[in-house]
Design an enzyme around this catalytic site. Structure first.
Site, PDB file in Angstrom:
ATOM      1  N   LYS A 143       0.840  -1.280  -0.025  1.00 58.16           N
ATOM      2  CA  LYS A 143      -0.187   0.065  -0.064  1.00 58.16           C
ATOM      3  C   LYS A 143       0.977   1.171   0.128  1.00 58.16           C
ATOM      4  CE  LYS A 143      -3.901   1.769   2.754  1.00 58.16           C
ATOM      5  NZ  LYS A 143      -4.638   1.935   3.992  1.00 58.16           N
ATOM      6  N   HIS A 183      -0.347   4.511   0.359  1.00 54.31           N
ATOM      7  CA  HIS A 183      -0.755   5.803   1.288  1.00 54.31           C
ATOM      8  C   HIS A 183      -1.108   5.246   2.461  1.00 54.31           C
ATOM      9  CE1 HIS A 183      -4.156   3.600  -0.956  1.00 54.31           C
ATOM     10  NE2 HIS A 183      -4.832   3.760   0.192  1.00 54.31           N
TER      11      HIS A 183
END
Length: 229
Positions: free
Chosen positions: A109, A111
């Site tokens: 991921k 963010h």
């Protein structure tokens, strides 16, 4: 052969009644035709999930192994690790209240909190991997690499089933003796690997639960493909 522990009997019965352990004719990725098939992804009903969580917790509780975190490789390992952690906490709160869990993302991921890992941070922690089966060992090698990259120490692996089956021969000659994927992982990483049930356990435990023909075919399959380790 010694009699199966009660929790193994209970787990096996639940797997058969829930149609998770099936008997018949099943084409495997290896190209072999197996007389039985086990899919831990089918423990999706509350009572069945409780059954497998209990089996994992009682198996883990019996092990001579130290760990801080239970890790479930994506995707099937995620609910297994989560449920096993909850069940351990219920089994003995004074002993297991501080046990944590984590799992990985298939893709990092970029963010929010970011990264590959969800749950407890792995750095400096002893990590016990929980998953369904070891087929080729690829997923477990990936999990080990991710854990070590995060600074964790892999303490061992617990799977639901050890098929006790030799890896397919590279030249296609399955009459040759050979090791299992589980045995190869043990040797490669010098790790303890445990299973709730082995194929031997299944053959011993299904007597009276399934037909004689299914038992006979499973015994013949074991004889043909049994690993040397």
């Amino acid at each position: 052969m010694s009699e199966l522990a009660q929790y193994k009997k209970d787990f096996l019965k639940s797997a058969i009644q829930g149609n998770i352990l099936k008997f018949g004719s099943f084409l495997l990725k290896s190209g072999r035709t197996s007389p039985y098939f086990f899919n831990a992804g089918d423990f999706y009903r509350a009572d069945l999930l409780n059954s497998i969580a209990t089996a994992y917790a009682l198996t883990i509780d019996s092990l001579p192994i130290q760990y801080d975190i239970i890790f479930g490789p994506a995707y099937k390992g995620i609910p297994l690790a989560t449920a096993a952690t909850i069940k351990l906490g219920q089994l003995d709160p004074s002993k297991y209240a501080s046990v944590e869990y984590s799992f990985d993302r298939k893709e990092a991921k970029d963010h929010g909190e970011g990264g590959n890992i969800v749950g407890a941070p792995l750095k400096g922690k002893r990590v016990l991997i929980v998953d369904d089966v070891i087929t080729a060992g690829t997923a477990k090698r990936e999990a080990i690499a991710k854990i070590e990259k995060e600074g964790g120490i892999v303490a061992g692996i617990v799977v639901a089933l050890d098929r006790m089956e030799k890896l397919p021969a590279k030249d296609g000659d399955d009459s040759k003796p050979g090791p299992s994927a589980l045995g190869e992982l043990k040797k490669e990483y010098n790790l303890p690997i445990y299973a709730i049930l082995t194929l031997d356990d299944i053959i011993e435990g299904i007597k009276g639960l399934v037909g004689e023909e299914d038992i006979k075919r499973t015994e013949e399959y074991r004889e043909k493909y049994k690993a040397t380790d």
